[in-house]
Design a protein around this motif. Structure first.
Motif, PDB file in Angstrom:
ATOM      1  N   SER A  84      -9.716  -0.835  -6.223  1.00 30.04           N
ATOM      2  CA  SER A  84      -8.670  -1.851  -6.143  1.00 30.04           C
ATOM      3  C   SER A  84      -9.279  -3.242  -6.015  1.00 30.04           C
ATOM      4  O   SER A  84      -8.761  -4.198  -6.594  1.00 30.04           O
ATOM      5  CB  SER A  84      -7.680  -1.552  -5.017  1.00 30.04           C
ATOM      6  OG  SER A  84      -8.341  -1.485  -3.800  1.00 30.04           O
ATOM      7  N   ILE A  85     -10.388  -3.350  -5.290  1.00 32.53           N
ATOM      8  CA  ILE A  85     -11.010  -4.680  -5.158  1.00 32.53           C
ATOM      9  C   ILE A  85     -11.645  -5.102  -6.489  1.00 32.53           C
ATOM     10  O   ILE A  85     -11.514  -6.251  -6.921  1.00 32.53           O
ATOM     11  CB  ILE A  85     -12.046  -4.694  -4.014  1.00 32.53           C
ATOM     12  CG1 ILE A  85     -11.341  -4.491  -2.660  1.00 32.53           C
ATOM     13  CG2 ILE A  85     -12.859  -5.981  -4.020  1.00 32.53           C
ATOM     14  CD1 ILE A  85     -10.311  -5.531  -2.284  1.00 32.53           C
ATOM     15  N   SER A 141       0.860  -1.194   0.000  1.00 27.17           N
ATOM     16  CA  SER A 141       0.000   0.000   0.000  1.00 27.17           C
ATOM     17  C   SER A 141       0.887   1.232   0.000  1.00 27.17           C
ATOM     18  O   SER A 141       1.942   1.233   0.633  1.00 27.17           O
ATOM     19  CB  SER A 141      -0.854   0.049   1.262  1.00 27.17           C
ATOM     20  OG  SER A 141      -1.885  -0.877   1.191  1.00 27.17           O
ATOM     21  N   GLY A 162      -8.101  -6.886   1.744  1.00 29.94           N
ATOM     22  CA  GLY A 162      -9.046  -7.522   0.825  1.00 29.94           C
ATOM     23  C   GLY A 162      -8.326  -8.208  -0.318  1.00 29.94           C
ATOM     24  O   GLY A 162      -8.685  -9.321  -0.721  1.00 29.94           O
ATOM     25  N   SER A 180      -7.021  -0.298   3.987  1.00 29.73           N
ATOM     26  CA  SER A 180      -7.935  -1.448   4.001  1.00 29.73           C
ATOM     27  C   SER A 180      -7.765  -2.358   2.796  1.00 29.73           C
ATOM     28  O   SER A 180      -7.888  -3.580   2.913  1.00 29.73           O
ATOM     29  CB  SER A 180      -9.380  -0.956   4.071  1.00 29.73           C
ATOM     30  OG  SER A 180      -9.640  -0.032   3.027  1.00 29.73           O
ATOM     31  N   ASN A 181      -7.481  -1.777   1.651  1.00 32.60           N
ATOM     32  CA  ASN A 181      -7.622  -2.614   0.453  1.00 32.60           C
ATOM     33  C   ASN A 181      -6.604  -3.755   0.369  1.00 32.60           C
ATOM     34  O   ASN A 181      -6.894  -4.809  -0.185  1.00 32.60           O
ATOM     35  CB  ASN A 181      -7.633  -1.768  -0.814  1.00 32.60           C
ATOM     36  CG  ASN A 181      -6.378  -0.978  -1.000  1.00 32.60           C
ATOM     37  OD1 ASN A 181      -5.328  -1.402  -0.549  1.00 32.60           O
ATOM     38  ND2 ASN A 181      -6.486   0.150  -1.661  1.00 32.60           N
ATOM     39  N   SER A 182      -5.421  -3.547   0.973  1.00 34.17           N
ATOM     40  CA  SER A 182      -4.418  -4.614   0.898  1.00 34.17           C
ATOM     41  C   SER A 182      -4.910  -5.889   1.581  1.00 34.17           C
ATOM     42  O   SER A 182      -4.570  -6.997   1.151  1.00 34.17           O
ATOM     43  CB  SER A 182      -3.109  -4.149   1.530  1.00 34.17           C
ATOM     44  OG  SER A 182      -3.362  -3.483   2.744  1.00 34.17           O
ATOM     45  N   SER A 221      -0.890  -0.646  -4.382  1.00 33.98           N
ATOM     46  CA  SER A 221      -2.137   0.111  -4.451  1.00 33.98           C
ATOM     47  C   SER A 221      -1.840   1.564  -4.168  1.00 33.98           C
ATOM     48  O   SER A 221      -1.025   1.896  -3.314  1.00 33.98           O
ATOM     49  CB  SER A 221      -3.176  -0.443  -3.486  1.00 33.98           C
ATOM     50  OG  SER A 221      -3.081   0.172  -2.238  1.00 33.98           O
ATOM     51  N   ASN A 235      -8.018   3.703  -4.311  1.00 34.31           N
ATOM     52  CA  ASN A 235      -9.405   3.664  -3.913  1.00 34.31           C
ATOM     53  C   ASN A 235      -9.849   2.233  -3.635  1.00 34.31           C
ATOM     54  O   ASN A 235      -9.741   1.383  -4.514  1.00 34.31           O
ATOM     55  CB  ASN A 235     -10.179   4.222  -5.098  1.00 34.31           C
ATOM     56  CG  ASN A 235     -11.483   4.758  -4.658  1.00 34.31           C
ATOM     57  OD1 ASN A 235     -12.209   4.051  -3.994  1.00 34.31           O
ATOM     58  ND2 ASN A 235     -11.745   5.985  -5.017  1.00 34.31           N
ATOM     59  N   PRO A 236     -10.321   1.947  -2.425  1.00 33.99           N
ATOM     60  CA  PRO A 236     -10.558   0.544  -2.076  1.00 33.99           C
ATOM     61  C   PRO A 236     -11.528  -0.179  -3.015  1.00 33.99           C
ATOM     62  O   PRO A 236     -11.285  -1.320  -3.385  1.00 33.99           O
ATOM     63  CB  PRO A 236     -11.119   0.609  -0.664  1.00 33.99           C
ATOM     64  CG  PRO A 236     -10.630   1.902  -0.108  1.00 33.99           C
ATOM     65  CD  PRO A 236     -10.524   2.845  -1.267  1.00 33.99           C
ATOM     66  N   LEU A 274     -17.128   1.484   1.110  1.00 38.94           N
ATOM     67  CA  LEU A 274     -16.858   0.071   1.354  1.00 38.94           C
ATOM     68  C   LEU A 274     -18.059  -0.701   1.843  1.00 38.94           C
ATOM     69  O   LEU A 274     -18.162  -1.899   1.596  1.00 38.94           O
ATOM     70  CB  LEU A 274     -15.726  -0.058   2.388  1.00 38.94           C
ATOM     71  CG  LEU A 274     -14.378   0.343   1.829  1.00 38.94           C
ATOM     72  CD1 LEU A 274     -13.325   0.282   2.923  1.00 38.94           C
ATOM     73  CD2 LEU A 274     -14.000  -0.597   0.701  1.00 38.94           C
TER      74      LEU A 274
END
Ligand code: AMP
Ligand code: MG
Length: 404
Positions: free
Chosen positions: A303-304, A183, A207, A203-205, A248, A299-300, A372
């Motif tokens: 990225s997801i 991240s 997920g 957060s996204n890492s 990310s 952006n979560p 999210l």
């Protein structure tokens, strides 16, 4: 390319998957094998069942002795699971038998306990099995040398059970690709750390790591890099030897966007960095030697979604499952939907009501790519191709499920 000079999603995915080979193989113990992909077929080392076995508790008898009923037989012994009867059944004789025990030589039928009456060493058979003999024949399940699980099979708890019965203590599977995830952002702190006044939690890492693990890869979190070339390069060095590197954030053209130059300083050959996709226009793809690099938006939600569309197929290809996506779910649209007149393919987050047949798909009201809670509540993605016309409620659609 699309009309706006952006790479189409299909072309981007094809370039990411181009030349991907499954990982080298390794041996894993049965208890660690679920979810892994078989690199070689599994051949039975044993025959199952290894002997004619009783399928019921009762008495092992000769069919000829119970042609007329009732028939009274002499009880000459017992066979239980793991303890066979060590003799041969003669005319007029029977053996007490329990489920899983070898049927003694000479016997060919097991009569259920409920169809018998015992008086000391005499057993009277009052009824016989109509057609079934209550005997599981030797080899009735599989025979030694038979290949029952093919290469490419994704092991399940059920197929692991079969592999165990086939006598294989270890299985040859494709190695898990190591996927390093970094991240970037001055504003980010790790979950559990109280963010400062200008900060948010990264957060996204997490997920993305979960996505990689679920697809059979081995995620490695590299933490958070500050928005400096030096910190990014230092943390990127931790990805040495990983099969895939995912970053990310910091992928657009803003002042603090430093990831692409840092990757290039590490020797990355850039494949592309802009795709016609919403969410997720800035998306870097390149290679550092054999390592594939995906630079996802910070952006979560972006990225997801980009992880689902690009990283997941890559991991699946590396673990030997091919790059093909999970089959999509056929559904009908629960509401009217406007045309996609933007220049990018639109990946809308959608919910699926499986209580109807076919399921009903509804796109989430708020498609803002920073939110999210709706992402977590969504079941999949509804893809709106560039130029897709408006659709009324009831139109047949396909949803890419987030989880199978
Ligand atoms: P960037 O791609 O770096 O411009 O980031 C876009 C947006 O995503 C910004 O609002 C960031 O704060 C946010 N963001 C970036 N990385 C993360 C992360 N790892 N977790 C959650 N939000 C992030
Ligand atoms: Mg950033």
């Amino acid at each position: 390319m699309t009309g706006h000079g952006l790479l189409s999603v299909a072309e981007a995915l094809a370039r990411i998957l181009d030349g991907v080979e499954p990982m080298p193989v390794e041996e894993v113990a049965l208890e660690a094998a679920s979810g892994r992909v078989l690199a070689r077929p599994i051949v039975a080392r044993l025959t199952q069942p290894p002997f004619d076995a009783a399928a019921m508790d009762g008495y092992a008898v000769r069919a000829a002795d119970i042609a007329t009923l009732p028939a009274t037989l002499d009880l000459i012994g017992e066979a239980s699971a793991g303890h066979g009867f060590d003799g041969t059944l003669g005319a007029g004789q029977c053996v007490r038998i329990f489920t899983g025990a070898p049927v003694p030589d000479g016997a060919d039928v097991v009569v259920m306990q409920e169809d018998t009456a015992r008086d000391g060493a005499k057993v009277t058979i009052v009824a016989r099995p109509s057609s079934a003999t209550h005997v599981r024949p030797r080899g009735g399940d599989f025979a030694q040398g038979q290949a029952l699980l093919a290469a490419g099979h994704v092991l399940t708890p059920r197929s692991v059970t079969l592999a165990a019965a086939m006598g294989q203590p270890t299985l040859t599977v494709y190695r898990r690709p190591r996927v390093a995830i970094l991240s970037t952002g001055d504003e980010l702190v790790a979950p559990g750390t109280m963010p400062g006044p200008d900060q948010i939690v990264a957060s996204n890492s997490y997920g993305l790591a979960a996505m990689v693990a679920a697809a059979g890869g081995a995620p490695q979190l590299l933490g958070i890099a500050r928005d400096t070339r030096q910190d990014i390069e230092t943390k990127l060095a931790l990805a040495e030897g990983a099969d895939v590197l995912v970053t990310s954030g910091g992928a657009s053209v803003g002042e603090y966007d430093l990831v692409a130059p840092a990757l290039e300083a590490r020797g990355m050959k850039l494949g592309f960095w802009k795709i016609a996709m919403r969410p997720g226009k800035p998306l870097i793809f390149g290679r550092i030697g054999t390592q594939r690099v995906l630079g996802l938006p910070g952006n979560p939600v972006s990225s997801i979604v980009c992880g689902h569309v690009f990283l997941l197929p890559l991991v699946r290809a590396l673990v030997g499952r091919g790059g093909a996506p999970e089959p999509s779910v056929r559904a009908v649209l629960g509401h009217d939907l406007s045309a996609n007149d933007g220049p990018r393919t639109y990946y809308m987050r959608a919910r699926l009501d499986r209580g109807t047949s076919p399921p009903t798909a509804s796109t989430l009201i708020d498609q803002d790519s920073s939110l999210l809670s709706p992402l977590a509540a969504a079941d999949g993605l509804l893809v709106r191709e560039i130029g897709a016309p408006a659709m009324p409620a009831g139109t047949a659609v396909e949803i890419i499920p987030f989880e199978a």
